[in-house]
Each structure stands twice: as C-alpha cells, then as structure tokens.
Design a protein around this motif. Structure first.
Motif, PDB file in Angstrom:
ATOM      1  N   ASP B 301       0.866  -0.918   0.062  1.00 29.62           N
ATOM      2  CA  ASP B 301      -0.162   0.098   0.235  1.00 29.62           C
ATOM      3  C   ASP B 301       0.769   1.158   0.005  1.00 29.62           C
ATOM      4  OD1 ASP B 301      -2.997   0.748   0.367  1.00 29.62           O
ATOM      5  OD2 ASP B 301      -2.017   2.069   1.536  1.00 29.62           O
ATOM      6  N   ILE B 302       2.006   1.129   0.673  1.00 31.86           N
ATOM      7  CA  ILE B 302       2.984   2.389   0.742  1.00 31.86           C
ATOM      8  C   ILE B 302       3.591   2.346  -0.708  1.00 31.86           C
ATOM      9  CG2 ILE B 302       5.114   3.120   1.774  1.00 31.86           C
ATOM     10  CD1 ILE B 302       4.154   1.773   4.619  1.00 31.86           C
ATOM     11  N   GLN B 305       1.407   3.835  -3.680  1.00 33.78           N
ATOM     12  CA  GLN B 305       1.071   5.496  -3.677  1.00 33.78           C
ATOM     13  C   GLN B 305       2.216   6.148  -4.112  1.00 33.78           C
ATOM     14  OE1 GLN B 305      -0.114   7.315   0.250  1.00 33.78           O
ATOM     15  NE2 GLN B 305      -0.202   5.148   0.768  1.00 33.78           N
ATOM     16  N   GLY B 306       3.246   5.420  -4.417  1.00 31.92           N
ATOM     17  CA  GLY B 306       4.458   6.287  -4.893  1.00 31.92           C
ATOM     18  C   GLY B 306       5.213   6.515  -3.791  1.00 31.92           C
ATOM     19  N   ALA B 307       5.230   6.073  -2.573  1.00 29.98           N
ATOM     20  CA  ALA B 307       6.226   6.521  -1.459  1.00 29.98           C
ATOM     21  C   ALA B 307       7.010   5.263  -1.422  1.00 29.98           C
ATOM     22  CB  ALA B 307       5.403   6.541   0.080  1.00 29.98           C
ATOM     23  N   LEU B 309       9.842   2.821   0.791  1.00 31.36           N
ATOM     24  CA  LEU B 309      10.298   2.102   1.954  1.00 31.36           C
ATOM     25  C   LEU B 309      11.872   2.729   2.373  1.00 31.36           C
ATOM     26  CD1 LEU B 309       8.831  -1.240   1.832  1.00 31.36           C
ATOM     27  CD2 LEU B 309       7.859   0.598   2.852  1.00 31.36           C
TER      28      LEU B 309
END
Lengths: 342, 342
Positions: B301-302, B305-307, B309
């Motif tokens: 999910d992170i 959305q283009g974020a 880790l």
C-alpha cells in the motif's frame, strides 16, 4: 466565542468518574468495563488532557451503537513460560484486558528483566501514558505502541495507510513524577483535529492533506483526506515500525484493516496493542541508585538550559486539580455528555 | 569541484575489507577487533553508505591515538537466566563484543520471545543497521539504540546535551530485503556534517545552532555549537528515551559523560548500546505466515501510492556493487586512508 472565553463547568473529582460510569453503563458497557474505562478517562481528565478525557465518551457511545464491540466480554489472559503475556480482549475495549494483565506484566518484567503484553482483538481509544506510568510507578520503564485507523499518509505518499500510531514511554524517577511522553506519530493528534473541528479552528500548516492529496488546514477536509506524520521520512519510518510491532508481530490488525473490522465510521479503532516493560534493576545489575543519579543529571542539564521535559503541563494540572478537588470541563461538553443519557 | 564531479577510485570488494584490516592493524587494533571492525565497514561501504564506511577509519585511527581505547581486549559475555545478555567490551570498540554475543541474543529471543543485549564500556562509531539486519536475517525483529557525545540540544534548549542518538529497526521479510531504518534523532547525521565540512558544502536550515545558540548552516559552526533534533519536541523526547534506554537502564554513560571518558576530541564516543530482539514466531503464537502477508499488504500500500520504504537506495547499491564486484570511493578518501599507514 474563542476557546479561552469558553464557558466552563466545575466537576468534583468523584463526579468525573461517576459521570463516566453512568454514561458508559447507560450505553451498554458492563460494570467491569465501565469501571476500567472510567478510570482511564478520570486519569486523563485529572491531567486536563481534554482530548482523551470525558470527551472520549462520545466515541465509546458511538462504538457501542455502531460498532462490533462486545460490552461485556471477559478478557482471557494467557501467560506462557516466555516473557510474553497475551491478553485477548475478545472484541471489548482494551482497558479491562490491560488492567487484568498488568500485574503479570510487572511480575514477568522483574523475573526476565523485560516482558511484553500483547493485547489482541480490542477496540482502543485511550491515551497510552496512564499505562506506561503505571509501569514506572512499579519501578519499571514502559513503552507502548498502537496502530489506529489508516488516517495517515506515509512520507512521499498521497493517502491514508498508517494510523496515528502513538508511542508512549515512561521512566521511573524516585520521589518525582516520571519522565513520560505519549505522542502520535502523526503531525497532529486525531483527537486534536476533532477538537479543532468542534471549535471551528483551522489546523496548523503541514499536518494534513485533503482527499486529493493536497495540503489543507481545514479540519473537515483533513478528516476526509489524510494526516501527515511528524518529522518527515523519519517519523514515517517510526510509524511503520509501530504498525509492525503492534500488528503483525502480535498477530493483530494493521491500521488498513481497522476501520472495516470496527464497524461504521466513528467507532473506536479495532486492533492490537503492545506494551513493553523493562526492569532497571535487572538491566543494570542492581546498580539502580547510581544510574538514577545519572538520569537526574541528564534531566537537570535539560531543565537548566530552559528546555522542558515532556508532560510537565499535565503533571502541573494533576497537582492543581488534586489539590482543589475538581476539574473544569467545557460547559458545552458537559451538556452534550448528559444528552448521551437522554 | 562539486560532489558529483568528485574523482572516484574503484575498489574490488575483497580490497575494501583488506584495506580496512591493514589500516586498523597498522593503527594498533588486534586482529580479532580489526576483523570485526572491517566487517562492519565493508557492509556499509558495500551499500554505498559513505558516512559509515571506510571514512570511519579516520575515527578509528584517532581513537587509538588519542583515546582511552584498548585495542586488544577480549569481550566478556554474561548471560544469566533472564532475557538479558550483558557484553562487557572492556574499553574496546563495540563490534567484537556484539559479534560474540549475537548468537546468544538470537537464541534467547527464540526462547523467551524477546531478549536484550546490553553492551557496556565500549567505544562506538558504527552504523546500527548491520546489527539489526543480522537479527532479521535470523527471522527476528531488531531494535537498537545508542547515545553518542552530547552534540545535540533538546527542544527549546541552547546547547548540546543529547547525543545524535540513532535508532535502528529491522523487520524480516521472506525472500526480500528486510524493512530497515537507521536514523539519527538529530536532524542531520553527525557523519553527514563532517562530510559537508570536508566537501565545503553548507548545511540545510534548521539542523544546527552555533555556540551562542543561534541557527547556523556552517558545518564548522555547527560542530562547534550544537545540532537540533528532528521532529521538534517529539524527536527530542525520543532522543531522551534513547539516552535512558542505552544509558542508565543498562548501567552505562549518557552522552554528557561520553567525551570526557573517550579521550581527546575526535575520538569515537564511549558509552553503551542496547539491542532488542523480538521473535514473531513466539509473539504471534506461531502465526507468522498470515502476519507476513499482512505486513506485505502494508508495504504494498505504501509503495503503491509512490512512497518509498526506507533503505531502498542502500539495497539497490548493495545489489549493484555485489553484481559488479567493486565499490567506488572518492579518490581523495582513498589517498587519505593510505596516508594513515605512512
């Protein structure tokens, strides 16, 4: 009327707890749960912590009305031969489960040097500091983490994935209030956004985005969009750690799963909680006194340069309210709370 | 010459470790220590982590020359019947003590569900992620904290009290690089400030104050004044927690005490280190597979959305450098490292 001019109602300390219990029992919470929840609300209200005091009765009421909560479940505590205690809240609020498991957490921390309480299958709405302060009152360091609903975007993201994911820590100080902090890893606490909405006040910049991923200071748009973490990518990383430690580690939900599991919108989040306890006696090899002095030198150096330790406003409120025997809450809040029992 | 145009020297992977060992042994580190330290520097350099790779040999050399270090001490590991392992580094660098104690930390975490390694009486200069990643390679979650020298002002303060106080966490992911972060609770890493000074580059705003407590972007003035924490009062509170957990809890120094204990300025900090290990198998009651899937949904999910880790750039560098069999370091750094053996 601005917040500072807001009309206040005086509530004697006994009445804080009694009012909470009346509301909770009226809503359908069994007396053991009403007692545990009221104790939490009392402790927060005593410290003038408005966002997590009696105000939270609205969420308790909504959760009972619209949520999948069991208001009468008896928690099941499972303590194996490891340093872990598991407390199954069985779809009730977390607080009775934590209360029931706390003596074993303290006992195990003293035996093993450290221990963990994993609370499962609970609704959770409460501040974390009363629980970690209970550990430090027993001479232990306490650390607690919970997810929530997926209201917070990760750094670089555009939508809610993470919870507000608070983290609380408390360190025992002999003869003094503990060193305690309890903060949301969102830039702003969800409860504070709700209070801003109630008060018609704009949010500070940089704490929220709207449903299109754009920055906003409107509390309504923020509640409809997503919040941002504090501290950029570092706060975001910390928030993900909290998701993992209080979710997959303990076989419980992540914030993305909480809302659907809880019931209709407005219910308290549904997930797990982890509380860690550390025994300075065991960790220091019995050298607590010399290390207490060392910690006090640290605190003195911080205070001596004009900086403040966290929670000092709360401790001052507690001392004042205990001395005068009452708290003050907004009159509008009191009226709305009484209306919950109509 | 800007950093991007800086001349580079190619070092085959074997040579990274061998160069580090030669320098360390030349400086006076016994071979067991040189081996443990070189392994750490190699792992950082492999990931293109310039601030904690071979660059740190300067600090190792200075610490041996000007510090109260014992370059040949044999660590003493004390594992009682609690979940705590104590490793006395006996005034040597931390790394050999950690290496010697790591198997027992892993074993105890599996037995008790969680365990802690308290490293005492050590000089410490290294990144934390290689140690927590070693835990997650064993299927455990790892969390590590250290103080440092008192270089960082608390929120609202004017002078250095806290260390840069890094915190690192690693979570095991089957068949994938772990979820790992390792960040200083200062707004900027000390090593990065030193690299900015070497490169003649200004600091970003809001990360440092000068000796008079005024904001500065000059690396020299920052090194002479104090750094600020990330995330305002929340980052500051977290940094104080790290002081307590890696200091008074484990009977070791706070950052205020480190510099005097270490030797002349420029030496590596001298203090303790805490490493916590958590066993998902025990915490989840054997339900690791379903919770791994849950954690992967969070990561997806992170990323979706283009974020990003944390640590992804590091993992990409590792894969690239392993595939090509060499790393690149600044030519000036290589020259200065060779000069350490003159």
């Amino acid at each position: 009327m601005s917040q500072t001019e807001e009309a206040k109602t005086v509530l004697p300390l006994d009445e804080v707890r009694a009012l909470a219990e009346r509301v909770l029992e009226h809503c359908g919470y069994a007396s053991a749960h009403a007692d545990a929840i009221s104790d939490m609300l009392y402790r927060c209200q005593l410290d003038d912590c408005q966002s997590h005091g009696l105000f939270r009765l609205f969420m308790c009421a909504t959760t009972m009305k619209d949520g999948k909560i069991d208001g009468a479940a008896t928690p099941v505590i499972d303590s194996s031969d490891t340093a872990i205690i598991r407390a199954d809240a069985r779809d009730a609020m977390s607080l009775l489960a934590v209360r029931d498991a706390m003596p074993e957490l303290i006992s195990k921390a003293r035996r093993f040097g450290m221990a963990a309480l994993a609370v499962n299958n609970c609704f959770h709405f409460s501040a974390l500091w009363p629980e970690v302060e209970e550990l430090s009152a027993a001479g232990l360091a306490g650390l607690s983490m919970v997810p929530s609903h997926s209201w917070v975007a990760p750094a670089g993201g555009t939508k809610g994935t993470l919870g507000t994911n608070p983290i609380a820590f408390s360190w025992p100080r002999r003869g003094k209030d503990p060193f305690t902090f309890d903060f949301a890893t969102s830039g702003f606490a969800r409860g504070e956004i709700e209070l801003h909405k109630r008060a018609g006040k704009p949010l500070p910049e940089g704490v929220a985005i709207d449903r299109n991923g754009q920055p906003t200071c409107d509390p309504e748009a923020a509640l409809d969009g997503a919040m941002l973490t504090f501290g950029g990518h570092k706060g975001s990383a910390l928030s993900i750690m909290i998701e993992l430690m209080a979710g997959p580690l303990i076989d419980d939900l992540i914030s993305l799963e909480s809302e659907a599991a809880a019931g209709r919108p407005g219910c308290a989040p549904y997930h797990g909680q982890i509380i860690l306890a550390f025994d300075p006696e065991k960790f220091s090899g019995g050298r607590v006194a010399v290390n207490d002095e060392r910690a006090e030198r640290l605190f003195a150096d911080i205070i001596g340069q004009g900086a403040r330790l966290p929670s000092q406003r709360r401790f001052a409120a507690r001392a004042r309210n205990l001395a005068r025997g009452y708290v003050e809450i907004p009159t509008a809040l009191h009226r709305d709370l009484l209306a919950l029992m109509d």
